[in-house]
Design a protein around this motif. Structure first.
Motif, mmCIF file in Angstrom:
data_model
loop_
_atom_site.group_PDB
_atom_site.id
_atom_site.type_symbol
_atom_site.label_atom_id
_atom_site.label_comp_id
_atom_site.label_asym_id
_atom_site.label_seq_id
_atom_site.Cartn_x
_atom_site.Cartn_y
_atom_site.Cartn_z
ATOM 1 N N GLU A 17 0.830 -1.208 0.000
ATOM 2 C CA GLU A 17 0.000 0.000 0.000
ATOM 3 C C GLU A 17 0.863 1.257 0.000
ATOM 4 O O GLU A 17 0.542 2.241 -0.685
ATOM 5 C CB GLU A 17 -0.931 -0.013 1.214
ATOM 6 N N MET A 18 1.959 1.236 0.757
ATOM 7 C CA MET A 18 2.862 2.392 0.767
ATOM 8 C C MET A 18 3.515 2.570 -0.599
ATOM 9 O O MET A 18 3.701 3.697 -1.075
ATOM 10 C CB MET A 18 3.923 2.222 1.850
ATOM 11 N N GLU A 19 3.842 1.461 -1.243
ATOM 12 C CA GLU A 19 4.423 1.526 -2.585
ATOM 13 C C GLU A 19 3.413 2.091 -3.576
ATOM 14 O O GLU A 19 3.739 2.949 -4.402
ATOM 15 C CB GLU A 19 4.859 0.127 -3.010
ATOM 16 N N LEU A 20 2.180 1.615 -3.492
ATOM 17 C CA LEU A 20 1.124 2.096 -4.391
ATOM 18 C C LEU A 20 0.851 3.581 -4.182
ATOM 19 O O LEU A 20 0.608 4.327 -5.140
ATOM 20 C CB LEU A 20 -0.157 1.279 -4.140
ATOM 21 N N LYS A 21 0.909 3.995 -2.922
ATOM 22 C CA LYS A 21 0.668 5.394 -2.571
ATOM 23 C C LYS A 21 1.856 6.293 -2.921
ATOM 24 O O LYS A 21 1.716 7.509 -3.008
ATOM 25 C CB LYS A 21 0.372 5.473 -1.066
ATOM 26 N N GLY A 22 3.026 5.684 -3.118
ATOM 27 C CA GLY A 22 4.232 6.478 -3.332
ATOM 28 C C GLY A 22 4.653 7.218 -2.080
ATOM 29 O O GLY A 22 5.237 8.306 -2.155
ATOM 30 N N ALA A 23 4.363 6.629 -0.931
ATOM 31 C CA ALA A 23 4.636 7.287 0.348
ATOM 32 C C ALA A 23 6.063 7.019 0.814
ATOM 33 O O ALA A 23 6.595 5.922 0.613
ATOM 34 C CB ALA A 23 3.659 6.793 1.406
ATOM 35 N N PRO A 24 6.689 7.999 1.470
ATOM 36 C CA PRO A 24 8.048 7.806 2.000
ATOM 37 C C PRO A 24 8.032 7.102 3.347
ATOM 38 O O PRO A 24 8.718 7.494 4.291
ATOM 39 C CB PRO A 24 8.565 9.240 2.120
ATOM 40 N N ILE A 25 7.218 6.060 3.455
ATOM 41 C CA ILE A 25 7.068 5.320 4.707
ATOM 42 C C ILE A 25 7.535 3.893 4.478
ATOM 43 O O ILE A 25 6.983 3.180 3.639
ATOM 44 C CB ILE A 25 5.605 5.332 5.204
ATOM 45 N N HIS A 26 8.559 3.497 5.206
ATOM 46 C CA HIS A 26 9.134 2.157 5.069
ATOM 47 C C HIS A 26 8.459 1.213 6.065
ATOM 48 O O HIS A 26 8.270 1.567 7.227
ATOM 49 C CB HIS A 26 10.634 2.206 5.335
ATOM 50 N N VAL A 27 8.116 0.035 5.619
ATOM 51 C CA VAL A 27 7.449 -0.949 6.456
ATOM 52 C C VAL A 27 8.356 -2.158 6.649
ATOM 53 O O VAL A 27 8.918 -2.682 5.679
ATOM 54 C CB VAL A 27 6.113 -1.398 5.841
ATOM 55 N N SER A 28 8.485 -2.594 7.893
ATOM 56 C CA SER A 28 9.283 -3.777 8.211
ATOM 57 C C SER A 28 8.447 -4.769 9.002
ATOM 58 O O SER A 28 7.613 -4.376 9.832
ATOM 59 C CB SER A 28 10.506 -3.405 9.058
ATOM 60 N N SER A 29 8.670 -6.043 8.740
ATOM 61 C CA SER A 29 8.113 -7.106 9.569
ATOM 62 C C SER A 29 9.231 -7.609 10.465
ATOM 63 O O SER A 29 10.241 -8.118 9.981
ATOM 64 C CB SER A 29 7.572 -8.246 8.697
ATOM 65 N N ILE A 30 9.042 -7.433 11.763
ATOM 66 C CA ILE A 30 10.057 -7.845 12.730
ATOM 67 C C ILE A 30 9.841 -9.318 13.060
ATOM 68 O O ILE A 30 8.754 -9.717 13.498
ATOM 69 C CB ILE A 30 9.959 -7.017 14.021
ATOM 70 N N ILE A 31 10.879 -10.135 12.864
ATOM 71 C CA ILE A 31 10.772 -11.576 13.049
ATOM 72 C C ILE A 31 11.799 -12.027 14.093
ATOM 73 O O ILE A 31 12.876 -12.525 13.753
ATOM 74 C CB ILE A 31 10.981 -12.305 11.709
ATOM 75 N N PRO A 32 11.486 -11.812 15.369
ATOM 76 C CA PRO A 32 12.405 -12.303 16.393
ATOM 77 C C PRO A 32 12.410 -13.829 16.399
ATOM 78 O O PRO A 32 11.375 -14.466 16.198
ATOM 79 C CB PRO A 32 11.809 -11.755 17.695
#
Length: 284
Positions: free
Chosen positions: A177-192
Motif C-alpha cells: 500500500e505504501m508503494e502504491l501510494k508512493g509514500a516515503p514510509i518504510h514498512v518492516s516485519s520484525i521476526i524475532p
C-alpha cells in the motif's frame, strides 16, 4: 556513523508494549541512537522505569499508559504525541502477549485479549499514525512485530501463532500500500527468533488453562538457556529497519530454516506435523 544513527538520531520513536521484553530493548536502543522515545505500556510503572533508564543513560524519553486493545487509546496516543513532538519518525507496533492452551480450553476473555492486543493493537496503531505520517511528508518507518512463529505450526500455541501469521500478512500488504501510494514510509516485519524476554514468565499466563503451566515453564527455561541477548537482538534488528529491509530477523539462519520448512509444507501440501523436538515441550 552507522545507518541507524544516520536515519534515527534526533527523531521521535513511539514503541508500544515497551515496559518489558523486546519493546523495552527497542526503546533503550532507540534512546542510545539519540531518539526521543515515547515508551508506552498498559503498565505505567513499567513504562516509566524504562523511560528513566533511557534518561539515566543520557537519552530522552517519555512514558505513557496505553491499552493497545482499544482503538481509541491508539488515536489518543497519536494525537498526544504529534501535539507534543510534531512528528514521529519511527513507530514500532510491538505490544503482544503469548497465550498457551488447547483452543477449546482457553477462556473467551483470554482469547479476546490475545486477538485484540496482538492483531488489533497493530492494525489500529497503523491506522492512527499513518495519516499523520503522510501529512508530514517526511520519511518514516513502521515496524510491526511478527515472529518466527508467523511461519510455523505449534499445537497449544495456536492463539499466539495465528496472530503472528495475521501480522505477517498485514505487514506485507501494508508495504504494498505504501508503494502504491508512493509514500516515503518504510514498512518492516520484525521476526524475532529466540530472544531472552519475559514473555513466558509464569505471571504472564494469567487466564490460561491450568494445564498450560508446564508448557509455559518449558518454553521459559529454553529461552533463558538458549535465547539471544535482548540488547544485541534489538540492536541487530533496528539496524535492519534503518536499512529499509522488510524482512527483519534477530537470527537470520533460524528464519531461513523455518521458511524453508514452510515452503516445503506448502509445495507438498502435506498434513500439518509437530516439529522435531517440539513434542518433548508439549508433554510437560
Amino acid at each position: 556513523m552507522t545507518k541507524d544513527e544516520e536515519k534515527f538520531a534526533g527523531g521521535v520513536a513511539v514503541i508500544t508494549g515497551a515496559g518489558a521484553g523486546i519493546g523495552s530493548g527497542f526503546a533503550r536502543r532507540a534512546g542510545e541512537l539519540g531518539m526521543t522515545v515515547v515508551v508506552t505500556d498498559i503498565n505505567g510503572a513499567a513504562a516509566e522505569t524504562v523511560a528513566q533508564q533511557i534518561r539515566d543513560a543520557g537519552g530522552k524519553a517519555d512514558a505513557m499508559v496505553v491499552d493497545v486493545s482499544k482503538p481509541s487509546e491508539l488515536d489518543r496516543l497519536a494525537d498526544e504525541v504529534y501535539a507534543k513532538y510534531g512528528s514521529v519518525r519511527l513507530l514500532i507496533n510491538n505490544a503482544g502477549i503469548e497465550t498457551i492452551g488447547y483452543t477449546w480450553e482457553i477462556p473467551a476473555d483470554r482469547w479476546e485479549a490475545t486477538l485484540n492486543i496482538n492483531i488489533h493493537g497493530i492494525i489500529h496503531g497503523v491506522r492512527a499514525f499513518v495519516p499523520k505520517m503522510l501529512a508530514s511528508g517526511e520519511e518514516c518507518w513502521i515496524a510491526n512485530l511478527a515472529s518466527i512463529g508467523a511461519f510455523g505450526q505449534m499445537p497449544t500455541q495456536t492463539a499466539y501463532m495465528l496472530t503472528k501469521h495475521a501480522i505477517q500478512s498485514f505487514s506485507e500488504c501494508l508495504y504494498l500500500e505504501m508503494e502504491l501510494k508512493g509514500a516515503p514510509i518504510h514498512v518492516s516485519s520484525i521476526i524475532p527468533g529466540m530472544i531472552k524476554t519475559s514473555i513466558f514468565n509464569a505471571d504472564a499466563g494469567e487466564g490460561e488453562p491450568a494445564a498450560a503451566a508446564g508448557h509455559r515453564k518449558a518454553m521459559h527455561d529454553m529461552m533463558a538457556n538458549y535465547g539471544m541477548d535482548l540488547a544485541e537482538g534489538t540492536r541487530v534488528m533496528l539496524e535492519q529497519v534503518a536499512a529499509n529491509k522488510f524482512w527483519v530477523s534477530s537470527q537470520p539462519d533460524m528464519t531461513e530454516q523455518t521458511l524453508a520448512g514452510r515452503i516445503q509444507f506448502l509445495q507438498t501440501q502435506a498434513n500439518p506435523q509437530i516439529a522435531d523436538g517440539a513434542r518433548h515441550l508439549l508433554e510437560h
